[in-house]
Design a protein around this motif. Sequence first.
Motif, PDB file in Angstrom:
ATOM      1  N   ARG A  56      -7.202 -40.391 -24.682  1.00 23.95           N
ATOM      2  CA  ARG A  56      -8.020 -40.538 -23.651  1.00 23.95           C
ATOM      3  C   ARG A  56      -7.616 -39.686 -22.405  1.00 23.95           C
ATOM      4  N   GLN A  57      -6.873 -38.617 -22.547  1.00 24.77           N
ATOM      5  CA  GLN A  57      -6.410 -37.651 -21.591  1.00 24.77           C
ATOM      6  C   GLN A  57      -7.487 -36.330 -21.597  1.00 24.77           C
ATOM      7  N   GLN A  58      -7.979 -36.057 -22.612  1.00 28.45           N
ATOM      8  CA  GLN A  58      -8.865 -34.898 -22.870  1.00 28.45           C
ATOM      9  C   GLN A  58     -10.386 -35.391 -22.493  1.00 28.45           C
ATOM     10  N   SER A  59     -11.045 -34.188 -21.888  1.00 28.42           N
ATOM     11  CA  SER A  59     -12.378 -34.322 -21.637  1.00 28.42           C
ATOM     12  C   SER A  59     -13.084 -32.792 -22.077  1.00 28.42           C
ATOM     13  N   MET A  60     -14.359 -32.850 -22.140  1.00 25.35           N
ATOM     14  CA  MET A  60     -15.199 -31.545 -22.403  1.00 25.35           C
ATOM     15  C   MET A  60     -16.031 -31.340 -21.275  1.00 25.35           C
ATOM     16  N   ILE A  61     -16.189 -29.997 -20.875  1.00 27.59           N
ATOM     17  CA  ILE A  61     -17.118 -29.890 -19.542  1.00 27.59           C
ATOM     18  C   ILE A  61     -17.585 -28.431 -19.866  1.00 27.59           C
ATOM     19  N   LEU A  62     -18.982 -28.294 -19.183  1.00 26.96           N
ATOM     20  CA  LEU A  62     -19.777 -27.145 -19.357  1.00 26.96           C
ATOM     21  C   LEU A  62     -19.501 -26.347 -18.131  1.00 26.96           C
ATOM     22  N   VAL A  63     -19.155 -25.132 -18.715  1.00 30.30           N
ATOM     23  CA  VAL A  63     -18.510 -24.033 -17.759  1.00 30.30           C
ATOM     24  C   VAL A  63     -19.385 -22.819 -17.939  1.00 30.30           C
ATOM     25  N   PRO A  64     -20.432 -22.373 -16.913  1.00 30.47           N
ATOM     26  CA  PRO A  64     -21.231 -21.279 -17.025  1.00 30.47           C
ATOM     27  C   PRO A  64     -20.295 -19.891 -17.108  1.00 30.47           C
ATOM     28  N   ARG A  65     -20.671 -19.000 -17.911  1.00 29.55           N
ATOM     29  CA  ARG A  65     -20.075 -17.713 -18.198  1.00 29.55           C
ATOM     30  C   ARG A  65     -19.592 -16.919 -16.787  1.00 29.55           C
ATOM     31  N   ASP A  66     -20.649 -17.104 -15.908  1.00 30.56           N
ATOM     32  CA  ASP A  66     -20.510 -16.265 -14.576  1.00 30.56           C
ATOM     33  C   ASP A  66     -19.807 -16.762 -13.457  1.00 30.56           C
ATOM     34  N   THR A  67     -19.090 -18.231 -13.830  1.00 30.10           N
ATOM     35  CA  THR A  67     -18.473 -18.957 -12.565  1.00 30.10           C
ATOM     36  C   THR A  67     -17.156 -18.037 -12.125  1.00 30.10           C
ATOM     37  N   PRO A  68     -16.888 -17.758 -11.172  1.00 34.18           N
ATOM     38  CA  PRO A  68     -15.643 -17.223 -10.662  1.00 34.18           C
ATOM     39  C   PRO A  68     -14.309 -17.710 -11.073  1.00 34.18           C
ATOM     40  N   GLY A  69     -13.547 -16.951 -11.521  1.00 35.91           N
ATOM     41  CA  GLY A  69     -12.194 -17.440 -11.919  1.00 35.91           C
ATOM     42  C   GLY A  69     -12.054 -17.340 -13.439  1.00 35.91           C
ATOM     43  N   ILE A  70     -12.909 -16.695 -14.524  1.00 35.89           N
ATOM     44  CA  ILE A  70     -13.003 -16.495 -15.623  1.00 35.89           C
ATOM     45  C   ILE A  70     -12.633 -15.065 -15.894  1.00 35.89           C
ATOM     46  N   THR A  71     -11.874 -14.743 -16.662  1.00 34.57           N
ATOM     47  CA  THR A  71     -11.195 -13.508 -17.088  1.00 34.57           C
ATOM     48  C   THR A  71     -11.258 -13.252 -18.441  1.00 34.57           C
ATOM     49  N   ILE A  72     -12.127 -12.761 -19.162  1.00 30.51           N
ATOM     50  CA  ILE A  72     -11.583 -12.501 -20.736  1.00 30.51           C
ATOM     51  C   ILE A  72     -10.764 -11.172 -20.767  1.00 30.51           C
ATOM     52  N   LYS A  73      -9.760 -11.328 -21.240  1.00 30.92           N
ATOM     53  CA  LYS A  73      -8.362 -10.492 -21.334  1.00 30.92           C
ATOM     54  C   LYS A  73      -8.883  -9.472 -22.626  1.00 30.92           C
ATOM     55  N   ARG A  74      -9.512 -10.053 -23.817  1.00 35.59           N
ATOM     56  CA  ARG A  74      -9.477  -9.320 -24.936  1.00 35.59           C
ATOM     57  C   ARG A  74      -9.970  -9.885 -25.909  1.00 35.59           C
ATOM     58  N   MET A  75     -10.612  -9.182 -27.101  1.00 34.21           N
ATOM     59  CA  MET A  75     -11.192 -10.043 -28.310  1.00 34.21           C
ATOM     60  C   MET A  75     -10.028  -9.855 -29.359  1.00 34.21           C
ATOM     61  N   LEU A  76      -9.875 -11.075 -30.254  1.00 31.30           N
ATOM     62  CA  LEU A  76      -8.754 -10.552 -31.191  1.00 31.30           C
ATOM     63  C   LEU A  76      -9.517 -10.224 -32.611  1.00 31.30           C
ATOM     64  N   PRO A  77      -9.065  -9.322 -32.994  1.00 32.18           N
ATOM     65  CA  PRO A  77      -9.337  -9.054 -34.443  1.00 32.18           C
ATOM     66  C   PRO A  77      -8.999  -9.674 -35.580  1.00 32.18           C
ATOM     67  N   VAL A  78      -9.704  -9.850 -36.658  1.00 29.71           N
ATOM     68  CA  VAL A  78      -9.407 -10.653 -37.883  1.00 29.71           C
ATOM     69  C   VAL A  78      -8.960  -9.987 -38.989  1.00 29.71           C
ATOM     70  N   PHE A  79      -7.864  -9.694 -39.327  1.00 25.52           N
ATOM     71  CA  PHE A  79      -7.647  -8.827 -40.486  1.00 25.52           C
ATOM     72  C   PHE A  79      -7.795  -7.410 -40.047  1.00 25.52           C
ATOM     73  N   GLY A  80      -8.047  -6.948 -38.819  1.00 28.84           N
ATOM     74  CA  GLY A  80      -8.526  -5.437 -38.530  1.00 28.84           C
ATOM     75  C   GLY A  80     -10.065  -5.664 -38.015  1.00 28.84           C
ATOM     76  N   PHE A  81     -10.918  -6.785 -38.497  1.00 27.88           N
ATOM     77  CA  PHE A  81     -12.250  -6.746 -38.257  1.00 27.88           C
ATOM     78  C   PHE A  81     -12.893  -7.430 -36.926  1.00 27.88           C
ATOM     79  N   SER A  82     -13.630  -6.691 -36.316  1.00 24.96           N
ATOM     80  CA  SER A  82     -13.890  -7.168 -34.708  1.00 24.96           C
ATOM     81  C   SER A  82     -14.474  -8.342 -34.625  1.00 24.96           C
ATOM     82  N   ASP A  83     -15.620  -8.736 -35.669  1.00 26.01           N
ATOM     83  CA  ASP A  83     -16.368  -9.657 -35.647  1.00 26.01           C
ATOM     84  C   ASP A  83     -17.135  -9.534 -34.753  1.00 26.01           C
ATOM     85  N   ALA A  84     -17.555  -8.169 -34.369  1.00 21.82           N
ATOM     86  CA  ALA A  84     -18.613  -8.008 -33.219  1.00 21.82           C
ATOM     87  C   ALA A  84     -20.021  -8.334 -33.808  1.00 21.82           C
TER      88      ALA A  84
END
Length: 410
Positions: free
Chosen positions: A201-229
């Motif tokens: 009961r410690q965990q919760s889920m919450i909705l976070v708009p992508r443009d909320t300040p404080g969110i930084t996407i550092k990188r995309m992770l490849p899967v066996f070299g594929f970008s999955d773009a």
Amino acid sequence: MDFDLSPKVKELSARLNAFMEEHIYPNQDLYQQQLQEMGYGIEHWENWGAVPIIEELKPKARAAGLWNLFLPDSGKGGGLSNLEYATLCEIMGRALWSAEVFNCSAPDTGNIETLERFGTEEQKRQWMDPLLAGEIRSCFAMTEPDVASSDARNIGSTIIRDGDEYVINGRKWWSSGSGDSRCKLFIFMGKTDPDGADVYRQQSMILVPRDTPGITIKRMLPVFGFSDAPHGHGEIIFDNVRVPVSNILLGEGRGFEIAQGRLGPGRIHHCMRLIGQAEVALEKMCKRALQRHPFGKPLADQGVTRERIAQSRILIDQARLLVLNAADKMDKVGNREARKEIGMIKVAAPNMACQVIDWAIQAHGGGGVSNDFGLSYAYSRARAIRLADGPDEVHRDQIARLELRQYKTQ
């Protein structure tokens, strides 16, 4: 168990197969060409967006009544049971990019189901409706690099209330869907009560708009070299991200409950898509075996090749029956009572697909590990699913515990 298709599903299957034949299969090369032209490499993820052929086909799929087929009960989707949708999901799985054409691609499917089952009317209006319309994309942010996330009790991210807001801090990765510029929503899992006595009961889920300040996407992770773009799997920093209290899903401490409701149908979808991919791999293996003539005779005349073809057919049909059984049980008794069957398919289907695709690669020789036949990418997807939504080891452990339970009272 009766796995016969209803008249409704037979008709939908016929329409879906016809759509795939007319619009999806002929555009396989065009889809890859457009990805190349748009420069969809890991290093340029900030520019990822819609692939033109997908956007061109979406209105046609919608006009054909092949839209949101995954959603069972809201009146806004296909109105299909898990068992009924499974057949359609396998057909879509034959082309890895096709699910988005029908607005049936992950993680949007799981996020829409989460909003439909657990969201408020305002949350549904703001987020579920545009997702159902295919106007935006979304991301599910749960896995973390610093802990063993296969046990969600280990999650270290926090969601701490501060007056009328929640303050979110944490580092996530393998946050699928975050690379798409159309991604407007994160469903974030973290702890609202990190020191609570009940670890479930410690965990919760919450909705976070992508443009909320404080969110930084550092990188995309490849899967066996594929970008999955343009989908992508992001590593994301949430640094004192503030959202209204009204963004919480279902209430504090309900994260595990939501996760169980979300992941069950998603595992059916994953497994049936993998069965579709395995069928394609077997088809390619058979055609290659008849066309290639090493050592003076067709590969199809080699005993080892025939054995692999036969074993592939056995493995695929076994997996399909196992998945249909799990879907049927989910429909009849719910996700919780079907958790052993769900765990079984999550182990069986990806391992089956990995094996069948591997044999198809072997039949293609050096070409199999290139990008020319689509097998290397199909293998990367199948292998990744052995980790996604819980690794094999976790599911096997749960299956064993459930199997042992019936003997402990004897």
